[in-house]
Design an enzyme around this catalytic site. Sequence first.
Site, PDB file in Angstrom:
ATOM      1  N   ASN A  49       0.869  -1.180   0.000  1.00 48.95           N
ATOM      2  CA  ASN A  49       0.000   0.000   0.000  1.00 48.95           C
ATOM      3  C   ASN A  49       0.907   1.231   0.000  1.00 48.95           C
ATOM      4  OD1 ASN A  49      -1.867   1.992   0.423  1.00 48.95           O
ATOM      5  ND2 ASN A  49      -2.761   1.089   2.272  1.00 48.95           N
ATOM      6  N   ARG A  91      -2.418  -2.216  -3.546  1.00 50.47           N
ATOM      7  CA  ARG A  91      -3.691  -1.522  -3.307  1.00 50.47           C
ATOM      8  C   ARG A  91      -3.700  -0.266  -4.175  1.00 50.47           C
ATOM      9  NH1 ARG A  91      -5.699   1.781   2.014  1.00 50.47           N
ATOM     10  NH2 ARG A  91      -7.785   2.128   1.229  1.00 50.47           N
ATOM     11  N   HIS A  96     -12.642   2.223   0.076  1.00 45.82           N
ATOM     12  CA  HIS A  96     -12.593   1.199   1.136  1.00 45.82           C
ATOM     13  C   HIS A  96     -13.203  -0.114   0.647  1.00 45.82           C
ATOM     14  CE1 HIS A  96     -12.582   4.251   4.718  1.00 45.82           C
ATOM     15  NE2 HIS A  96     -11.352   3.912   4.375  1.00 45.82           N
ATOM     16  N   ARG A 127     -11.307  14.889   7.516  1.00 50.94           N
ATOM     17  CA  ARG A 127     -12.132  15.220   6.336  1.00 50.94           C
ATOM     18  C   ARG A 127     -13.555  15.551   6.770  1.00 50.94           C
ATOM     19  NH1 ARG A 127     -10.846   9.873   3.167  1.00 50.94           N
ATOM     20  NH2 ARG A 127      -8.674   9.764   3.811  1.00 50.94           N
ATOM     21  N   GLU A 155      -7.463  -5.757   5.146  1.00 47.27           N
ATOM     22  CA  GLU A 155      -7.355  -5.429   3.719  1.00 47.27           C
ATOM     23  C   GLU A 155      -6.166  -6.139   3.080  1.00 47.27           C
ATOM     24  OE1 GLU A 155      -7.831  -1.275   5.064  1.00 47.27           O
ATOM     25  OE2 GLU A 155      -8.672  -0.937   3.078  1.00 47.27           O
TER      26      GLU A 155
END
Length: 423
Positions: A10, A93, A182, A243, A390
């Site tokens: 990632n 990813r 996601h 965010r 993940e």
Amino acid sequence: MTILLILSINTGSSSIKYTLIEIETEQVLIRGIVENIGAADASMKHCLKGKEEVFHAQYSNHEQSIQAIINTLLDTRHGALKDLSEIFAVGHRIAHGGEDMFQPTVIDESTLAKMRENIRLAPLHMPHMVRGIEIFRKLMPLTPMVAVFDTAFHQTMPPEAYLYAIPYEYYLKYGIRRYGFHGTSHRYVSERVARFLDQPFDQLKIIICHLGNGSSIAAVKNGNSVDTSMGFTPLSGVPMGTRCGDIDVAIVGRIMEYEGLSFPQVEKILTNQSGLLGLSGISNDCREIEIQAINGNARANMAIDVLCYQVKKYIGAYVAAMNGLDCLVFTGGIGENGAMIRERICAGMDYLGIQLNSDKNNVRLEREKDAKLISNEDARVRICIVRTNEELMIGKQTYEAIRNDVMKDDRTMEPDSSDCASF
Ligand code: ADP
């Protein structure tokens, strides 16, 4: 039995996470992260068999950092490999697959070119991810690479869920629509919870609250994502660490006018200085905000209230979208650990069959377990905590993609009847 090792990667703007997974047993052999790439305090946290070490060296750029990761994997003391050929494949990813890349994809020049085109859809995330692939391909030229897209799982959303009510030609010309992110986590968690509950994945209505630094809610009906809270970018949906989540778009113009700021400056504020940090004025770290809230800090309490209320609203909306709910799942750093937040989100939703069991909710998910039921026994909706993984999902999908690719090649190479006739 051959040991199948997948390296899951990632790549961020200033960090690279790596995980070496034995795919048959789903065991993580090594995990680590190079952080603060390019800064004076750059470091590598490397964990082999549960033992973590921190290395400080020159991690001036992504290429140097990736070379350092490879060297460490091969190191006699800290690594697990004698030769790079022991790695079956590398899974990357990738933030955005656009509309046409919705399967884990074996990377070649043409798929890499498509990913470069998709940089325009996620300019904050894609450049480093593409760069990561380029460097890994250069340093490991004989190892197959696969891209696993964060948007892929949500490509099953129907048009009424993914279209924005703006002139339709913007969708046609620029691909402006809800993509959702996601996806790898939502897919992993929804499959895992179905196995945990011993129910068929394709017959369940599931809502997943992935609450972390970045947060998104997804509605998964009969095995397909039918809606999700993040949109064209990961800025929309529920409030996150920094965010803003959903806001009235006209606010952007007003802040520009009142504060004399440019659009990129306001976008930065909405991305890096909003959410829990902006509301609380304390931190983006939910643990700190929780502590302050418990100690009576009103703004901290308000920030948590806003988060929980927005998550609750999404749950209500997705129950409506799916005409019911079998299972509500919490995952991500906050979802897995934040008992108080889970309690506030679930409060007052008993009319939907959502009844959290406070005693079960307050007991932490054991280290060696990855799923847990926290609803009342007689409640209509099962509420679960599932630890997301993940990296494992990327590993599994990488393996599948390579296997499918090999099988496809085998099929194209099979002699047809006309070949046989020529003998
Ligand atoms: P990312 O989106 O970066 O992967 P994580 O899923 O790791 O983020 O989640 C990070 C968030 O989880 C942080 O806000 C952190 O405070 C929160 N968190 C971790 N442990 C707890 C806890 N015990 N209670 C509440 N929040 C927690």
